[in-house]
Design an enzyme around this catalytic site. Structure first.
Site, PDB file in Angstrom:
ATOM      1  N   HIS A  55       0.812  -1.215   0.000  1.00 53.10           N
ATOM      2  CA  HIS A  55       0.000   0.000   0.000  1.00 53.10           C
ATOM      3  C   HIS A  55       0.846   1.265   0.000  1.00 53.10           C
ATOM      4  O   HIS A  55       0.325   2.373  -0.131  1.00 53.10           O
ATOM      5  CB  HIS A  55      -0.921  -0.016   1.233  1.00 53.10           C
ATOM      6  N   LYS A  96       3.466   4.264  -1.091  1.00 53.57           N
ATOM      7  CA  LYS A  96       3.687   5.049  -2.303  1.00 53.57           C
ATOM      8  C   LYS A  96       5.051   5.716  -2.175  1.00 53.57           C
ATOM      9  O   LYS A  96       5.201   6.701  -1.426  1.00 53.57           O
ATOM     10  CB  LYS A  96       2.610   6.106  -2.510  1.00 53.57           C
ATOM     11  N   ASP A 133      17.505   8.425  -9.056  1.00 55.24           N
ATOM     12  CA  ASP A 133      18.970   8.550  -9.032  1.00 55.24           C
ATOM     13  C   ASP A 133      19.542   8.570  -7.620  1.00 55.24           C
ATOM     14  O   ASP A 133      20.655   9.070  -7.405  1.00 55.24           O
ATOM     15  CB  ASP A 133      19.424   9.804  -9.791  1.00 55.24           C
ATOM     16  N   HIS A 171      -8.424  11.235   1.185  1.00 60.19           N
ATOM     17  CA  HIS A 171      -7.514  10.087   1.094  1.00 60.19           C
ATOM     18  C   HIS A 171      -6.235  10.329   1.883  1.00 60.19           C
ATOM     19  O   HIS A 171      -5.320   9.517   1.878  1.00 60.19           O
ATOM     20  CB  HIS A 171      -7.179   9.812  -0.373  1.00 60.19           C
ATOM     21  N   LYS A 217      -3.359  10.792   4.795  1.00 61.58           N
ATOM     22  CA  LYS A 217      -2.894  10.090   5.991  1.00 61.58           C
ATOM     23  C   LYS A 217      -1.775  10.942   6.595  1.00 61.58           C
ATOM     24  O   LYS A 217      -0.588  10.641   6.468  1.00 61.58           O
ATOM     25  CB  LYS A 217      -2.362   8.697   5.657  1.00 61.58           C
ATOM     26  N   ASP A 223       1.478  19.800  17.928  1.00 60.60           N
ATOM     27  CA  ASP A 223       2.141  20.941  18.569  1.00 60.60           C
ATOM     28  C   ASP A 223       2.903  21.829  17.584  1.00 60.60           C
ATOM     29  O   ASP A 223       3.889  22.474  17.945  1.00 60.60           O
ATOM     30  CB  ASP A 223       3.078  20.467  19.684  1.00 60.60           C
TER      31      ASP A 223
END
Length: 403
Positions: free
Chosen positions: A113, A115, A120, A311, A313, A318
């Protein structure tokens, strides 16, 4: 496993949606001279997703090594695109292809899941954004407003770890592919040696001209890194003194996470959650709601985002600690999937992310009313407990217990 320490010397850029992420990603790919490593759950060539595919094709045709890994449940790339990319020289692998029974088979819920992309060995990307146009959804079609999601671009020491992580995953999949072709002995030897054989990446240059942000890459897998992302969240929540803002697409926190949030709210910390306000998937949408009651009673603010699908996350604590990644705060992410989050300690980065989340809560979300929540209909409650039961059953099949 312990949470990795944060290291300084990073230049980190926050990217919102594919409209910011794709141009930055494509620019990096177009400048590639040696290697592009890309991992994504969904690779969809509709709309602007095709622009990323074209960039990978251009890189491969000029001799760059391009290695793309997609998830077998998340991606169904059209044969024409698969053929085109492979003809250009793009190396393509599918993580855990689904068989005839699909997700009914134990172990098939363990998905790739995360990404990630490294170019390089000098620039890396991490976040929650798939190779998927902001205005297109594979299940719901065209969207009127863009999907709400984030990624980050990083230059600095962290990129080397990202490169090693992805290269090791590629070698493991290569070994498994050989095993399926009945070369079991050689494949197992390759797998055991993969750590030593991971090609080294060029050292990423230190950031210049901007504050040296501290950052760490935190992984979640089913081997050595089983709880690092959740522990990082709980540590930040436990140390919070003023404010916690979390935006999460599929929010079904376990007992430890719920207790941490409730304790923070009770000691005077302002705890604000920005969650999915539009129906997307039955299980994730309804299974989240039974846990809202205890949070609302403790004084936690819950805002539901509704202009499009949320979508993201991400979190800010603080005004200094922040995280951007692929991991939801639900059992599918925290117990089963391979995930990757970057934790950042930098006042400027955190301030920009916080500003965007506060705007979304105040202008694009609806704050949940505790009285209305308690008075929700019997049908609503029934759907919630059915969804929660389905989630528990799915976890039991995988040998997991979360709630």
């Amino acid at each position: 496993m312990r949470i990795p320490p944060l290291r300084g010397g990073h230049r980190i850029q926050l990217l919102e949606g594919s409209r910011e992420f794709f141009p930055a990603l494509i620019a990096a790919i177009d400048e590639a001279r040696a290697q592009v490593l890309l991992e994504t759950y969904i690779f969809d060539c509709t709309g602007s997703g095709a622009d990323v595919a074209y960039a990978l094709e251009r890189a491969a045709r000029r001799g760059v090594s391009v290695q793309v890994t997609v998830d077998g449940a998340g991606t169904e790339l059209e044969d024409s695109w698969r053929w085109r990319l492979e003809q250009a020289g793009v190396q393509f692998r599918v993580f855990s292809p689904l068989g005839a029974l699909g997700l009914l088979v134990p172990g098939q819920w363990r998905r790739l899941h995360r990404k990630l992309c490294v170019v390089d060995g000098k620039v890396g990307f991490c976040g929650g954004i798939n190779i998927l146009d902001d205005y297109h959804d594979p299940n719901h079609g065209a969207l009127q407003s863009p999907r709400f999601d984030f990624a980050l671009r990083v230059v600095g020491p962290l990129v080397t770890q990202m490169h090693q992580t992805m290269a090791r995953q590629w070698l493991r999949m290569q070994a498994m592919s050989r095993a399926r072709r009945a070369q079991l002995v050689g494949a197992l030897e390759s797998l055991r040696a993969s750590r030593a054989r991971v090609p080294s990446a060029p050292a990423a240059p230190l950031a210049t001209g901007m504050p040296r942000a501290k950052a760490a890459l935190i992984l979640r897998d089913n081997v050595r890194n089983r709880a690092g992302i959740e522990r990082a969240y709980r540590r930040a929540i436990g140390r919070a003194r003023n404010e916690i803002i979390i935006a999460n697409a599929y929010f079904v926190p376990g007992r430890k996470m719920r207790r941490a949030l409730i304790r923070a709210a009770r000691r005077g910390v302002k705890v604000k959650l920005l969650l999915q306000g539009r129906y997307e998937y039955f299980m994730q949408y309804y299974a989240a709601r039974p846990v809202f009651g205890a949070l609302l009673k403790a004084g936690v603010e819950i805002h539901e985002y509704s202009p499009s699908f949320l979508h993201a996350k991400v979190a800010v604590v603080d005004g200094m600690w922040a995280t951007v990644g692929s991991s939801n705060l639900d059992p599918l992410s925290l117990l089963l999937a391979r995930e990757a989050n970057v934790v950042v300690e930098d006042i400027f980065f955190a301030a920009r992310l916080r500003e965007r989340l506060v705007y979304a809560m105040e202008h694009e979300g609806t704050r949940m009313n505790a009285v209305e929540y308690e008075n929700r209909s019997g049908l609503q409650r029934a759907k919630e407990w059915v969804a929660l039961g389905v989630m528990r059953a799915a976890l039991a099949i995988q040998g997991k217990n979360y709630l």
